[in-house]
Design an enzyme around this catalytic site. Structure first.
Site, PDB file in Angstrom:
ATOM      1  N   LYS A   1      36.050  17.877  -3.763  1.00  0.00           N
ATOM      2  CA  LYS A   1      35.615  17.279  -2.490  1.00  0.00           C
ATOM      3  C   LYS A   1      36.397  16.003  -2.177  1.00  0.00           C
ATOM      4  O   LYS A   1      36.916  15.854  -1.081  1.00  0.00           O
ATOM      5  CB  LYS A   1      34.117  16.921  -2.531  1.00  0.00           C
ATOM      6  CG  LYS A   1      33.185  18.077  -2.739  1.00  0.00           C
ATOM      7  CD  LYS A   1      31.727  17.640  -2.634  1.00  0.00           C
ATOM      8  CE  LYS A   1      31.322  16.572  -3.631  1.00  0.00           C
ATOM      9  NZ  LYS A   1      31.218  17.011  -5.024  1.00  0.00           N
TER      10      LYS A   1
ATOM     11  N   ARG B   1      22.909  15.569  -0.860  1.00  0.00           N
ATOM     12  CA  ARG B   1      22.891  16.190  -2.182  1.00  0.00           C
ATOM     13  C   ARG B   1      21.598  16.949  -2.427  1.00  0.00           C
ATOM     14  O   ARG B   1      21.435  17.580  -3.465  1.00  0.00           O
ATOM     15  CB  ARG B   1      23.026  15.108  -3.247  1.00  0.00           C
ATOM     16  CG  ARG B   1      24.442  14.902  -3.708  1.00  0.00           C
ATOM     17  CD  ARG B   1      24.404  13.944  -4.854  1.00  0.00           C
ATOM     18  NE  ARG B   1      25.475  14.106  -5.773  1.00  0.00           N
ATOM     19  CZ  ARG B   1      26.680  13.589  -5.616  1.00  0.00           C
ATOM     20  NH1 ARG B   1      26.994  12.946  -4.518  1.00  0.00           N
ATOM     21  NH2 ARG B   1      27.581  13.742  -6.559  1.00  0.00           N
TER      22      ARG B   1
ATOM     23  N   ARG C   1      40.142  13.654 -15.191  1.00  0.00           N
ATOM     24  CA  ARG C   1      40.365  12.915 -13.939  1.00  0.00           C
ATOM     25  C   ARG C   1      40.657  11.433 -14.187  1.00  0.00           C
ATOM     26  O   ARG C   1      40.017  10.798 -15.023  1.00  0.00           O
ATOM     27  CB  ARG C   1      39.100  13.044 -13.071  1.00  0.00           C
ATOM     28  CG  ARG C   1      39.083  12.121 -11.871  1.00  0.00           C
ATOM     29  CD  ARG C   1      38.176  12.604 -10.792  1.00  0.00           C
ATOM     30  NE  ARG C   1      36.767  12.507 -11.129  1.00  0.00           N
ATOM     31  CZ  ARG C   1      35.800  12.951 -10.322  1.00  0.00           C
ATOM     32  NH1 ARG C   1      36.096  13.530  -9.177  1.00  0.00           N
ATOM     33  NH2 ARG C   1      34.543  12.836 -10.678  1.00  0.00           N
TER      34      ARG C   1
ATOM     35  N   ARG D   1      36.377   7.311 -14.901  1.00  0.00           N
ATOM     36  CA  ARG D   1      35.022   6.910 -14.501  1.00  0.00           C
ATOM     37  C   ARG D   1      34.071   7.040 -15.680  1.00  0.00           C
ATOM     38  O   ARG D   1      34.170   7.983 -16.454  1.00  0.00           O
ATOM     39  CB  ARG D   1      34.527   7.818 -13.363  1.00  0.00           C
ATOM     40  CG  ARG D   1      34.898   7.294 -11.994  1.00  0.00           C
ATOM     41  CD  ARG D   1      34.656   8.289 -10.915  1.00  0.00           C
ATOM     42  NE  ARG D   1      33.357   8.960 -10.967  1.00  0.00           N
ATOM     43  CZ  ARG D   1      32.954   9.874 -10.101  1.00  0.00           C
ATOM     44  NH1 ARG D   1      33.746  10.228  -9.107  1.00  0.00           N
ATOM     45  NH2 ARG D   1      31.780  10.447 -10.206  1.00  0.00           N
TER      46      ARG D   1
HETATM   47  P1  ADP Z   1      30.527  13.712  -8.118  1.00  0.00           P
HETATM   48  O1  ADP Z   1      30.250  14.436  -6.830  1.00  0.00           O
HETATM   49  O2  ADP Z   1      31.850  14.081  -8.705  1.00  0.00           O
HETATM   50  O3  ADP Z   1      29.388  13.737  -9.084  1.00  0.00           O
HETATM   51  P2  ADP Z   1      30.328  11.166  -6.725  1.00  0.00           P
HETATM   52  O4  ADP Z   1      31.357  10.103  -6.803  1.00  0.00           O
HETATM   53  O5  ADP Z   1      30.103  11.860  -5.432  1.00  0.00           O
HETATM   54  O6  ADP Z   1      30.753  12.187  -7.856  1.00  0.00           O
HETATM   55  O7  ADP Z   1      28.903  10.605  -7.222  1.00  0.00           O
HETATM   56  C1  ADP Z   1      28.766   9.864  -8.414  1.00  0.00           C
HETATM   57  C2  ADP Z   1      27.289   9.511  -8.635  1.00  0.00           C
HETATM   58  O8  ADP Z   1      26.810   8.707  -7.529  1.00  0.00           O
HETATM   59  C3  ADP Z   1      26.323  10.692  -8.691  1.00  0.00           C
HETATM   60  O9  ADP Z   1      26.241  11.270  -9.979  1.00  0.00           O
HETATM   61  C4  ADP Z   1      24.997  10.017  -8.260  1.00  0.00           C
HETATM   62  O10 ADP Z   1      24.442   9.269  -9.314  1.00  0.00           O
HETATM   63  C5  ADP Z   1      25.453   9.023  -7.201  1.00  0.00           C
HETATM   64  N1  ADP Z   1      25.390   9.595  -5.834  1.00  0.00           N
HETATM   65  C6  ADP Z   1      26.437   9.818  -4.995  1.00  0.00           C
HETATM   66  N2  ADP Z   1      26.012  10.335  -3.820  1.00  0.00           N
HETATM   67  C7  ADP Z   1      24.665  10.451  -3.918  1.00  0.00           C
HETATM   68  C8  ADP Z   1      23.643  10.936  -3.052  1.00  0.00           C
HETATM   69  N3  ADP Z   1      23.915  11.434  -1.845  1.00  0.00           N
HETATM   70  N4  ADP Z   1      22.355  10.904  -3.496  1.00  0.00           N
HETATM   71  C9  ADP Z   1      22.050  10.427  -4.706  1.00  0.00           C
HETATM   72  N5  ADP Z   1      22.956   9.969  -5.591  1.00  0.00           N
HETATM   73  C10 ADP Z   1      24.258   9.968  -5.203  1.00  0.00           C
END
Ligand code: ADP
Length: 212
Positions: A13, A88, A127, A160
């Site tokens: 994504k 999500r 990554r 990360r």
């Molecule tokens: P990935 O999709 O690869 O897990 P992201 O960078 O999108 O990585 O998200 C990292 C973390 O940030 C998630 O594991 C969660 O803890 C938090 N997070 C991101 N977006 C949301 C969301 N829409 N709702 C709740 N937690 C979120």
């Protein structure tokens, strides 16, 4: 154009959203990036979100949704955007539709990047992310030209803290619990486009452009 990118962690994504947004001259809004900025700056939101993120759990809906509402209230969103990492779960999806409806706006397309688990684990555990500009690399699949240095801005690359295999498995479990409802929600409203995302970044990007 207002687009959502859906898919598991590691489906691509972030990588694809950055490229598509740049090419279409629209915004790339990543809730993960926004949360990480808050953690780095040790804001009140960042301090509340940090432990959830490090465990691979979702940050509570009210915190993330408020952060997103704040972002969507800035005038630059008029040029269009790609949302990456939000919604999500079903609650967030409904909330997003409400917030946009209040502004007489709606999501045009939902691109679902469908990748298989072995590919996902291999991608995430290798990554590397640039501390300065957020660009993504991969130790094997997309290595930087210079070890641990960003090709685009010369910034330092890092892994990360939630990209370790154990946390990745937890993130995938959380994703699987919520994904089916989200996919149904958008396919029932005729907005979902599914794209196979196991292939390398370039051919997947071509497919995305073909459908939008
Ligand atoms: P990935 O999709 O690869 O897990 P992201 O960078 O999108 O990585 O998200 C990292 C973390 O940030 C998630 O594991 C969660 O803890 C938090 N997070 C991101 N977006 C949301 C969301 N829409 N709702 C709740 N937690 C979120």
């Amino acid at each position: 154009m207002k687009i959502i990118f859906l898919g598991a962690p590691g489906a691509g994504k972030g990588t694809q959203a950055k490229k598509v947004a740049q090419k279409m001259n629209i915004l790339h809004i990543s809730t993960g990036d926004l949360l990480r900025q808050n953690v780095t700056n040790s804001t009140s939101l960042g301090r509340q979100a940090k432990d959830f993120m490090n465990k691979g759990a979702l940050v509570p809906d009210e915190l993330v949704t408020q952060m997103l509402i704040d972002r969507l209230s800035r005038p630059d969103i008029e040029k269009g955007f790609i949302l990456d990492g939000y919604p999500r779960n079903l609650n967030q999806a409904k909330k997003l539709d409400e917030v946009l409806a209040d502004k007489n706006r709606s999501i045009d397309k939902v691109i679902y990047l469908d990748a298989s688990e072995p590919v996902i684990i291999q991608r995430i555990t290798g990554r590397l992310v640039c501390r300065s500009c957020g660009a993504n690399f991969h130790i094997k699949n997309m290595p930087p030209k210079k070890n641990m240095v960003c090709d685009h801005c010369g910034g330092e690359l890092y892994q990360r803290s939630d990209d370790k295999e154990e946390t990745v498995r937890k993130r995938l479990e959380v994703y699987r619990q919520e994904a089916a409802c989200l996919i149904d929600y958008y396919s029932n409203t005729g907005r979902l486009i599914k794209i196979k995302a196991d292939d390398e970044a370039e051919p997947v990007l071509k497919e995305i452009f073909a459908v939008i």
